[in-house]
Design an enzyme around this catalytic site. Structure first.
Site, PDB file in Angstrom:
ATOM      1  N   GLU A 137      -3.123  -4.489  -3.054  1.00 66.41           N
ATOM      2  CA  GLU A 137      -3.656  -5.416  -4.064  1.00 66.41           C
ATOM      3  C   GLU A 137      -3.755  -4.736  -5.420  1.00 66.41           C
ATOM      4  OE1 GLU A 137      -4.825  -4.735  -1.080  1.00 66.41           O
ATOM      5  OE2 GLU A 137      -5.851  -6.437  -0.168  1.00 66.41           O
TER       6      GLU A 137
ATOM      7  N   GLU B 134       0.470   5.234   0.616  1.00 63.91           N
ATOM      8  CA  GLU B 134      -0.433   6.255   1.153  1.00 63.91           C
ATOM      9  C   GLU B 134      -0.031   7.651   0.689  1.00 63.91           C
ATOM     10  OE1 GLU B 134      -0.829   5.498   5.381  1.00 63.91           O
ATOM     11  OE2 GLU B 134      -1.976   3.678   4.961  1.00 63.91           O
TER      12      GLU B 134
ATOM     13  N   ASN C 298       0.839  -1.209   0.000  1.00 68.86           N
ATOM     14  CA  ASN C 298       0.000   0.000   0.000  1.00 68.86           C
ATOM     15  C   ASN C 298       0.872   1.256   0.000  1.00 68.86           C
ATOM     16  OD1 ASN C 298       0.497  -1.033   2.667  1.00 68.86           O
ATOM     17  ND2 ASN C 298      -1.040   0.337   3.525  1.00 68.86           N
TER      18      ASN C 298
ATOM     19  N   CYS D  85     -10.228  -5.060   0.412  1.00 71.23           N
ATOM     20  CA  CYS D  85     -11.357  -4.128   0.519  1.00 71.23           C
ATOM     21  C   CYS D  85     -12.245  -4.232  -0.727  1.00 71.23           C
ATOM     22  CB  CYS D  85     -10.848  -2.696   0.703  1.00 71.23           C
ATOM     23  SG  CYS D  85     -10.269  -1.924  -0.825  1.00 71.23           S
TER      24      CYS D  85
ATOM     25  N   CYS E 131      -4.250   0.810  -2.361  1.00 65.79           N
ATOM     26  CA  CYS E 131      -4.066  -0.453  -1.650  1.00 65.79           C
ATOM     27  C   CYS E 131      -3.018  -1.322  -2.335  1.00 65.79           C
ATOM     28  CB  CYS E 131      -5.373  -1.235  -1.630  1.00 65.79           C
ATOM     29  SG  CYS E 131      -6.682  -0.500  -0.655  1.00 65.79           S
TER      30      CYS E 131
HETATM   31  N1  THU Z   1      -5.315  -1.351   2.502  1.00 61.89           N
HETATM   32  C1  THU Z   1      -4.801  -2.184   1.556  1.00 61.89           C
HETATM   33  O1  THU Z   1      -3.655  -2.019   1.108  1.00 61.89           O
HETATM   34  N2  THU Z   1      -5.582  -3.181   1.109  1.00 61.89           N
HETATM   35  C2  THU Z   1      -6.854  -3.430   1.523  1.00 61.89           C
HETATM   36  O2  THU Z   1      -7.548  -4.255   0.950  1.00 61.89           O
HETATM   37  C3  THU Z   1      -7.375  -2.707   2.674  1.00 61.89           C
HETATM   38  C4  THU Z   1      -6.635  -1.479   3.059  1.00 61.89           C
HETATM   39  C5  THU Z   1      -4.497  -0.229   2.949  1.00 61.89           C
HETATM   40  C6  THU Z   1      -5.007   1.124   2.526  1.00 61.89           C
HETATM   41  C7  THU Z   1      -4.422   2.020   3.576  1.00 61.89           C
HETATM   42  O3  THU Z   1      -3.100   2.373   3.172  1.00 61.89           O
HETATM   43  C8  THU Z   1      -4.328   1.129   4.813  1.00 61.89           C
HETATM   44  O4  THU Z   1      -4.442  -0.204   4.350  1.00 61.89           O
HETATM   45  C9  THU Z   1      -5.420   1.406   5.833  1.00 61.89           C
HETATM   46  O5  THU Z   1      -6.681   1.360   5.267  1.00 61.89           O
END
Ligand code: THU
Length: 160
Positions: free
Chosen positions: A75, A64, A62, A112, A73
């Site tokens: 994935e 940010e 991920n 997610c 994310c």
């Molecule tokens: N996140 C992912 O990388 N994948 C997911 O399926 C759920 C959330 C990340 C996004 C963000 O950087 C952190 O997790 C918190 O939501």
């Protein structure tokens, strides 16, 4: 009036050693890339590893952003990268792991909703199911044989 029900199914593994050797290695790569996630806001790190049918492994973590919705994310970082560098290859397995810097995640962390929709696009594109293995930092590993188990009644190009 009638009700319809949609069944979904997952397989639960109690430890990594129960997984096939190549999936153990794939999950290990997901763990390694998870630790390099750029997650200064949530302190929640996610790693994703894709095994392609040409043997290539494509990774993502991920990413940010100070403008929160601009982040992405793990994935989707991985699957879009695979779509960019190996558009003809099929994804034969996906491994996902998530861990918080502040508390230990002991149960599987599912992708997610937006990631499920994105993975669905590639499953339709390649006309072959993508087995998805996901776990927290420790604990059980869940396997969804196809994205469809995680996103039943999927919206796809056939509805357009
Ligand atoms: N996140 C992912 O990388 N994948 C997911 O399926 C759920 C959330 C990340 C996004 C963000 O950087 C952190 O997790 C918190 O939501």
């Amino acid at each position: 009036m009638k009700n319809i029900s949609i069944n979904t199914q997952l397989t639960v593994f109690e430890s990594l050693s129960e997984l096939p050797q190549n999936i153990q290695q794939l999950m290990q790569q997901a763990v390694t890339i998870r630790k390099k996630a750029y997650a200064p806001y949530s302190n929640f790190r996610v790693g994703a590893a894709l095994l392609l049918d040409n043997g290539q492994i494509v990774l993502g973590s991920n990413q940010e952003n100070a403008a929160y919705p601009s982040g992405l994310c793990a994935e989707r970082v991985a699957i879009f990268h695979a779509g960019a560098v190996a558009p003809e290859a099929k994804i034969v397995a996906m491994a996902i792991t998530a861990a918080s810097d502040t508390n230990q995640t002991q149960s599987p962390i599912p992708p997610c909703g937006a990631c499920r929709q994105s993975i669905a696009e590639y499953e339709f594109k390649q006309e072959q199911s993508i087995p998805i293995y996901f776990m927290g930092e420790i604990g059980n590993i869940y396997l969804s044989d196809s994205l469809k188990n995680l996103l039943p009644f999927t919206f796809d190009k056939n509805f357009l």
